[in-house]
Write an enzyme that holds these catalytic residues in place. Structure first.
Site, PDB file in Angstrom:
ATOM      1  N   LYS A  27       0.785  -1.262  -0.033  1.00 38.14           N
ATOM      2  CA  LYS A  27       0.062   0.006  -0.111  1.00 38.14           C
ATOM      3  C   LYS A  27       0.783   1.302   0.016  1.00 38.14           C
ATOM      4  O   LYS A  27       0.450   2.173  -0.663  1.00 38.14           O
ATOM      5  CB  LYS A  27      -0.820  -0.005   1.258  1.00 38.14           C
ATOM      6  N   THR A  28       2.044   1.204   0.596  1.00 42.53           N
ATOM      7  CA  THR A  28       2.800   2.331   0.896  1.00 42.53           C
ATOM      8  C   THR A  28       3.284   2.917  -0.546  1.00 42.53           C
ATOM      9  O   THR A  28       3.348   3.927  -0.998  1.00 42.53           O
ATOM     10  CB  THR A  28       3.961   2.112   1.728  1.00 42.53           C
ATOM     11  N   ASP A 213      -3.884   7.342   4.554  1.00 43.33           N
ATOM     12  CA  ASP A 213      -3.409   6.214   5.016  1.00 43.33           C
ATOM     13  C   ASP A 213      -4.158   5.600   6.009  1.00 43.33           C
ATOM     14  O   ASP A 213      -4.402   6.428   6.994  1.00 43.33           O
ATOM     15  CB  ASP A 213      -1.962   5.880   4.934  1.00 43.33           C
ATOM     16  N   GLU A 214      -4.001   4.140   6.208  1.00 47.65           N
ATOM     17  CA  GLU A 214      -4.652   3.597   7.652  1.00 47.65           C
ATOM     18  C   GLU A 214      -5.929   4.014   7.769  1.00 47.65           C
ATOM     19  O   GLU A 214      -6.427   4.418   8.915  1.00 47.65           O
ATOM     20  CB  GLU A 214      -3.677   3.836   8.654  1.00 47.65           C
ATOM     21  N   GLN A 244      -8.018  -5.216   9.206  1.00 43.59           N
ATOM     22  CA  GLN A 244      -6.969  -4.810  10.284  1.00 43.59           C
ATOM     23  C   GLN A 244      -7.491  -3.587  11.120  1.00 43.59           C
ATOM     24  O   GLN A 244      -6.724  -2.912  11.761  1.00 43.59           O
ATOM     25  CB  GLN A 244      -5.619  -4.339   9.336  1.00 43.59           C
ATOM     26  N   ARG A 603       1.685 -10.951  10.110  1.00 48.07           N
ATOM     27  CA  ARG A 603       3.138 -10.429  10.419  1.00 48.07           C
ATOM     28  C   ARG A 603       4.355 -11.371   9.890  1.00 48.07           C
ATOM     29  O   ARG A 603       5.276 -10.932   9.627  1.00 48.07           O
ATOM     30  CB  ARG A 603       3.130 -10.132  11.993  1.00 48.07           C
TER      31      ARG A 603
END
Length: 646
Positions: A27-28, A213-214, A244, A603
């Site tokens: 995503k970044t 973002d997020e 998430q 993770r």
């Protein structure tokens, strides 16, 4: 290199866009490339591009990854910040309309608790549970954009009725002393934009394109701020993962995804489902687990990586054997794979679980690092110096005044301070102003009056020094109060005092660099530095004296692990009552606990270990436990169960 879906996402600019970015889907990279595309292809003005995220770490990563892609000036022109930093930017611009003076300061949570404690009667003065409830309730009201007058209309219980009384006193104190709390950084600009159409239109013109973002972590007030800043322009992209969303206790709600679709009917939805992090086995388990939640948007992660090893589940008799077994297997796995300790992370639901693991790591002489969240700025001495700086910037900051008036000891007693507080409250002035008021001077000892007067004149002198030589201000304070000598006498331990002195020297040099704007950075004014401290904007300082790349095993909560990745992840305590947490079971909030488990699983890159106990000691009594329901929701063909062999 971008895949087909990512390329499509960066070229949607004429419609509102929601990018559902699964864990490890890059995503970044999409955010970075969208910013570059807006500037280089679509000729957007960098000054009118705003990229907003949830943490300072994420904002800094975006900024760093734009280097070598854009010019230094273009990067500087783009607003890349957290939500709270964006709110602060608006407040700084519109402070007069908000009834503030330019030199306002910001309270952190500890100072909020200290203030609220001073309002509460003696019977509840030491009840930290009530104080936390009160602070939480005030936060809830502000996140719902309710001032005390509006909040009064929505009271639903006797507890809320009691809280509203203290909310009114708290709100009055902050306004009187030119102070904000963390929630105000969203609350104040959102209410201002909502109620003032001319200001709203002006800010909408400032923002040609907004990236968020997020998105799954934002609360309702932050969502309202996004809407107000975008207006009818449809000029935004939000990136998030509904699977998430794990911060309901901070106000985050799943319904923000539904609201986005309702409020922006032309919304484009892009699903990024290709994972570049985890093995096929880990992704298969994560997909099966999260499919047990009902979702407004469904997605399924996939990967071109190998299927990889099965997921190991360790069964232990108790938490001591659990720690031994999981650490022994880490040692075994590390040796046969020639790994480093930093390739491994042990995750847990609650902080108390780490104690047994830490004891075993010490016993086996294994290096480790616990992500505790403790900040460099939590050190007693750093807080003292920050309080001096806050009072120099804002003379009305009573809590800063009370913290430093006897640090070092100026022999101004509690009786004098009590008289001072009562006088200041009665006349609605600050303690700083009260200290030299002729009416109070008559009521206190002459020598003490001279000490107070000397203190006030010294602070005023430092305020003038700040205007002329801001970079010298902290050294002047340290020298004038002979702070190093006081630290040596206070700790009465050479090793501790020397460590604290070195911390202060480091802090002083670093602050000088910030105020002067060295190392290619622009100078920052002290009042802005203090606000950014309270916002946690300088988190890189928390590890200033440690080697971040050292070979240590990682220990952290699953919440703290979000956004990170490790070759091997071990999640301990996967039992009913632990994960999912007992409170979530009682409150019927299993869906968020399942999302938390999903975050922990994703993770892992190559290998995942899960462990649970049959018994655990609670309040001194050994209690039987059941394996977490989540273990049975995972695909059993991908699991390998191992009984305790200690």
């Amino acid at each position: 290199m971008l895949n087909t879906v990512q390329k499509k996402a960066i070229h949607i600019i004429d419609k509102p866009c929601l990018i559902l970015a699964g864990a490890g889907s890059g995503k970044t990279s999409v955010i970075i490339n969208k910013v570059i595309t807006l500037i280089t292809i679509y000729q957007y003005d960098p000054k009118k591009i705003f990229a907003v995220t949830f943490t300072n770490k994420a904002a800094k990563e975006i900024e760093l990854r734009l280097f070598n892609k854009l010019t230094i000036q273009q990067i500087h022109d783009i607003t890349i910040s957290t939500f709270h930093a964006l709110g602060l930017k608006i407040i700084r611009s519109e402070y007069r309309l908000l009834g503030l003076k330019k030199n306002f300061t910001l309270f952190d949570e500890n100072e909020q608790l200290r203030l609220l404690k001073s309002f509460i009667n003696i019977n509840k003065n030491n009840n930290i549970f009530f104080l936390k409830q009160l602070l939480y309730q005030i936060s809830v009201w502000k996140n719902r954009l309710l001032n005390p007058k509006l909040a009064y209309q929505y009271i639903n219980s006797s507890l809320e009725e009691e809280c509203i009384f203290f909310y009114e006193k708290y709100d009055f104190f902050l306004k009187q002393h030119n102070i904000l709390d963390f929630n105000d950084l969203i609350f104040l600009p959102t209410v201002l934009l909502k109620n003032n159409i001319s200001i709203r239109l002006r800010w909408q013109k400032k923002i040609q394109y907004l990236l968020v973002d997020e998105y799954q972590d934002i609360n309702i007030s932050q969502y309202e701020l996004i809407k107000l800043l975008c207006g009818d322009n449809n000029n935004f992209t939000v990136v998030g993962d509904n699977d998430q969303s794990i911060y309901s206790w901070r106000g985050a709600r799943q319904k923000i995804f539904y609201l986005l679709k309702c409020d922006f009917p032309t919304l484009n939805i892009i699903k990024m489902e290709q994972n570049y992090r985890s093995s096929g086995c880990i992704l298969h388990a994560a997909n099966i687990l999260i499919s047990n939640n009902e979702n407004f948007f469904n997605k399924k992660l996939f990967s071109n990586l190998d299927y990889g090893s099965k997921i190991y589940i360790f069964m232990s008799i108790n938490e001591i054997q659990e720690a031994k077994q999981i650490i022994n297997y880490i040692q075994f796995h590390k040796n046969i794979n020639n790994n480093k300790y930093y390739d491994y992370a042990i995750l847990y639901r609650s902080n108390y679980q780490v104690q047994v693991v830490e004891a075993e790591l010490i016993c086996q002489n294994i290096p480790y690092h616990i992500y505790s969240g403790r900040s460099f700025f939590d050190l007693l001495e750093i807080k003292d110096l920050l309080a001096y700086l806050r009072l120099i910037v804002n003379h009305k900051d009573d809590l800063a005044f009370l913290r430093i008036i006897n640090t070092p000891n100026r022999r101004i007693g509690l009786i004098t301070l009590d008289k001072l507080k009562k006088f200041a409250m009665r006349n609605q002035i600050s303690l700083f102003e009260a200290s030299t008021d002729a009416r109070i001077i008559k009521k206190i000892n002459k020598n003490i009056s001279l000490k107070l007067n000397h203190f006030v004149l010294w602070i005023l002198k430092l305020s003038i020094d700040l205007l002329n030589k801001p970079e010298k201000i902290l050294n002047n304070i340290i020298k004038d109060i002979d702070y190093f000598s006081w630290i040596t006498s206070y700790h009465n331990n050479n090793n501790i005092s020397e460590k604290r002195i070195q911390d202060i020297i480091f802090f002083s040099k670093w602050l000088r660099t910030i105020l002067l704007g060295q190392n290619g950075n622009f100078p920052i004014k002290l009042e802005d530095v203090l606000i950014r401290f309270a916002c946690g904007d300088f988190e890189n300082l928390t590890q200033h004296n440690t080697n971040q790349k050292s070979n240590k095993l990682h220990l952290m909560t699953i919440h703290a692990s979000k956004g990170l990745e490790f070759s091997v992840v071990c999640i301990i305590g996967v039992e009913e009552g632990t994960l999912p947490h007992q409170k979530s079971i009682i409150d019927d909030n299993i869906t968020e606990e399942r999302r938390l488990m999903y975050v922990g699983i994703t993770r892992a890159k190559k290998q995942l270990f899960l462990s649970f106990c049959k018994n655990k000691r609670k309040f001194g009594v050994l209690a039987p436990l059941k394996p977490s329901r989540f273990l049975f929701e995972l695909p059993q063909q991908a699991m390998h169960w191992i009984k305790c062999n200690i």
